[in-house]
Design a protein around this motif. Structure first.
Motif, mmCIF file in Angstrom:
data_model
loop_
_atom_site.group_PDB
_atom_site.id
_atom_site.type_symbol
_atom_site.label_atom_id
_atom_site.label_comp_id
_atom_site.label_asym_id
_atom_site.label_seq_id
_atom_site.Cartn_x
_atom_site.Cartn_y
_atom_site.Cartn_z
ATOM 1 N N UNK A 274 0.808 -1.217 0.000
ATOM 2 C CA UNK A 274 0.000 0.000 0.000
ATOM 3 C C UNK A 274 0.843 1.269 0.000
ATOM 4 N N UNK A 275 2.153 1.124 0.076
ATOM 5 C CA UNK A 275 3.024 2.300 0.177
ATOM 6 C C UNK A 275 4.107 2.276 -0.892
ATOM 7 N N UNK A 276 4.277 3.374 -1.632
ATOM 8 C CA UNK A 276 5.375 3.415 -2.600
ATOM 9 C C UNK A 276 6.749 3.368 -1.939
ATOM 10 N N UNK A 277 6.824 3.786 -0.673
ATOM 11 C CA UNK A 277 8.108 3.792 0.035
ATOM 12 C C UNK A 277 8.655 2.381 0.219
ATOM 13 N N UNK A 278 7.747 1.392 0.280
ATOM 14 C CA UNK A 278 8.175 -0.002 0.487
ATOM 15 C C UNK A 278 8.432 -0.735 -0.821
ATOM 16 N N UNK A 279 8.103 -0.114 -1.948
ATOM 17 C CA UNK A 279 8.001 -0.847 -3.209
ATOM 18 C C UNK A 279 9.353 -1.086 -3.867
ATOM 19 N N UNK A 280 9.426 -2.224 -4.583
ATOM 20 C CA UNK A 280 10.530 -2.496 -5.509
ATOM 21 C C UNK A 280 10.138 -2.104 -6.927
ATOM 22 N N UNK A 281 8.821 -1.926 -7.135
ATOM 23 C CA UNK A 281 8.317 -1.463 -8.422
ATOM 24 C C UNK A 281 7.072 -0.611 -8.184
ATOM 25 N N UNK A 282 7.037 0.554 -8.832
ATOM 26 C CA UNK A 282 5.883 1.450 -8.779
ATOM 27 C C UNK A 282 5.268 1.501 -10.168
ATOM 28 N N UNK A 283 3.947 1.337 -10.231
ATOM 29 C CA UNK A 283 3.246 1.341 -11.507
ATOM 30 C C UNK A 283 2.080 2.314 -11.419
ATOM 31 N N UNK A 284 2.060 3.309 -12.301
ATOM 32 C CA UNK A 284 0.949 4.243 -12.395
ATOM 33 C C UNK A 284 0.053 3.811 -13.543
ATOM 34 N N UNK A 285 -1.177 3.410 -13.221
ATOM 35 C CA UNK A 285 -2.147 3.002 -14.248
ATOM 36 C C UNK A 285 -3.028 4.209 -14.552
ATOM 37 N N UNK A 286 -2.809 4.843 -15.688
ATOM 38 C CA UNK A 286 -3.283 6.197 -15.935
ATOM 39 C C UNK A 286 -4.553 6.255 -16.779
ATOM 40 N N UNK A 287 -5.213 7.419 -16.707
ATOM 41 C CA UNK A 287 -6.436 7.692 -17.455
ATOM 42 C C UNK A 287 -6.235 8.989 -18.228
ATOM 43 N N UNK A 288 -6.753 9.041 -19.468
ATOM 44 C CA UNK A 288 -6.553 10.221 -20.319
ATOM 45 C C UNK A 288 -7.842 11.015 -20.506
ATOM 46 N N UNK A 289 -8.883 10.683 -19.753
ATOM 47 C CA UNK A 289 -10.169 11.347 -19.952
ATOM 48 C C UNK A 289 -10.180 12.754 -19.361
ATOM 49 N N UNK A 290 -9.607 12.928 -18.188
ATOM 50 C CA UNK A 290 -9.670 14.215 -17.513
ATOM 51 C C UNK A 290 -8.706 15.224 -18.127
ATOM 52 N N UNK A 291 -8.978 16.503 -17.846
ATOM 53 C CA UNK A 291 -8.162 17.592 -18.370
ATOM 54 C C UNK A 291 -6.744 17.514 -17.814
ATOM 55 N N UNK A 292 -5.771 17.774 -18.669
ATOM 56 C CA UNK A 292 -4.354 17.818 -18.302
ATOM 57 C C UNK A 292 -3.902 16.520 -17.629
ATOM 58 N N UNK A 293 -4.448 15.389 -18.114
ATOM 59 C CA UNK A 293 -4.136 14.096 -17.504
ATOM 60 C C UNK A 293 -2.644 13.782 -17.569
#
Length: 442
Positions: free
Chosen positions: A37-56
């Motif tokens: 649940x924390x990026x501080x503990x991670x060996x890999x960070x993955x951002x699953x992104x959306x392009x619908x909103x403004x300035x995504x």
């Protein structure tokens, strides 16, 4: 044995991205990762992104910038960008943020383990293709039979062929494609075996579903729902998001005849002006939309309607906006999502003359005020009614349980001895600002 590597996934946007993130976590589980649940503990960070909103895209770059110090502290940390912004931006993400190790589009995430392995060898990995191999076939298993919560999303259809003038989905998710019915039914049974009691079927145009059936014919969404309706242990079925032009007769009929299909329908219209609908390339009129809703309500009189609206679309006049307000008065939505038009580069509407921001803001506030009025009236009218509630979690107060009604309202019940996953009849006793309260019916 070495400790498992840890994966942190941050999910933006739609329910389909929530589903995709689950499948990505399962894929990486096969590569030795467990979620954190924390990026501080991670060996890999993955951002699953959306392009619908403004300035995504800009928001994604800003988020990536916040990981720079963490990457400096942990040089072996791998950072990836997935989803629709990844598809739209591609290699540009790595150019602007060199700390990114991999970029993967929404049709290629089944290849994540191989891409991660390449990054461990010091390579950058990019995959924004629309591959011939089926990601769902590659990821057939949902992984270990861990207990699930009572609700789950299940993608049945992806992509869009509509090419609305404001929308990037056809460019980021590709053409409409439907999963074979047998695989969907197998996945639904797996979810039920793990404790799921309600499944929401997902698709960019979910009611355009036309997957191959076990009998060799193409199945419609209605036929798929009727098959799901027969699964023991599955108590509720929902689907989203629908296009008015794909609301077929058999799907309308299913709302009146399938007990497990809930009386809630999200059916975006975007505008009540025929002129603007044509400029949006929606391929339906306001009158056709209203007549469609009449047919749906004839099949299921108690159905709660939800919609989407865009205000301030290029060239929208006061008269066009008033037509939208008139449609809202006609339909009386129980829920609705509304937005000011914002430019999506590469879409036809982006090249047109834009309205002043203050005009768009004023129209949005006026529209939301009317939507809120109807939403509250419909919610208040629930008091005194008895509805089914699927309980999902404990509430903030001792002995309190929280769940969703048949109509998707949040419902709180005090002194409730039931457990998550239980479905019970509840008499609604109170309507709050955003939820209902009730008592169990013996």
């Amino acid at each position: 044995m070495s400790d498992p590597k840890k994966l942190f996934i941050k999910t933006y946007g739609c329910q389909m991205n929530v589903y995709d993130s689950e499948r990505m976590a399962e894929a990486m589980g096969g590569a030795g990762y467990v979620e954190t649940d924390s990026p501080d503990d991670a060996d890999m960070i993955l951002l699953n992104t959306c392009h619908i909103r403004e300035k995504a895209a800009e928001k994604v770059y800003s988020e990536l910038g916040r990981f720079r110090a963490l990457k400096d502290e942990k040089p072996d940390l791998k950072i990836g960008v997935a989803g629709c912004v990844a598809q739209a931006e591609g290699e540009e993400i790595m150019r602007r943020q060199p700390l990114v190790d991999l970029v993967v589009g929404p049709q290629s995430y089944h290849r994540l383990p191989q891409m991660e392995a390449r990054t461990r060898q010091g390579e950058k990995a990019l995959d924004t293709d629309f591959p011939l191999d089926d990601k769902f076939e590659t990821l057939k298993s949902r992984g270990p039979k861990a207990k699930r919560g009572p609700t789950a999303f299940l993608t049945v259809q992806e992509g869009c062929d509509k090419f609305c003038a404001f929308c990037v989905v056809p460019y980021t998710r590709g053409a409409e494609a439907s999963r074979p019915a047998a695989r969907i039914l197998d996945e639904a049974r797996e979810l039920v075996d793990r404790g799921v009691r309600e499944i929401t079927l997902l698709g960019q145009n979910v009611n355009a579903y036309h997957g191959a059936g076990p009998d060799g014919s193409d199945w419609s969404l209605a036929r798929l729902i009727r098959a799901l309706d027969k699964i023991d242990g599955l108590l509720r079925i929902r689907f989203t998001t629908s296009h008015p032009n794909d609301m077929s007769d058999d799907l309308i009929d299913a709302h009146g005849t399938c007990d497990k299909l809930m009386p809630y329908l999200h059916l975006p219209v975007q505008s009540g002006s025929d002129r603007i609908l044509k400029r949006m390339n929606r391929k339906h009129t306001a009158e056709e939309y209203i007549r469609l809703i009449e047919r749906i309500r004839a099949a299921r009189p108690d159905i709660l309607m939800s919609g989407d609206f865009i205000v301030g679309f290029p060239e929208e006049t006061d008269a066009d906006f008033q037509a939208t307000m008139d449609l809202i008065e006609e339909v009386k939505y129980g829920y609705a999502y509304s937005f000011k038009y914002s430019i999506r580069p590469g879409t036809p509407a982006a090249e047109r003359e834009q309205l002043p921001e203050d005009v768009k803001t004023d129209r949005l506030h006026r529209l939301q005020e009317r939507i809120t009025h109807h939403q509250r009236a419909i919610q208040d009218a629930m008091v005194g009614r008895t509805v089914g509630v699927l309980f999902e979690k404990t509430g903030r107060l001792p002995g309190q349980m929280v769940g969703k009604s048949d109509y998707l309202h949040a419902v709180h019940v005090a002194e409730c001895a039931l457990q998550p996953g239980d479905l019970a009849q509840v008499e609604i006793t109170e309507s709050g600002s955003n939820s209902l309260a009730g008592r169990l019916v013996s």
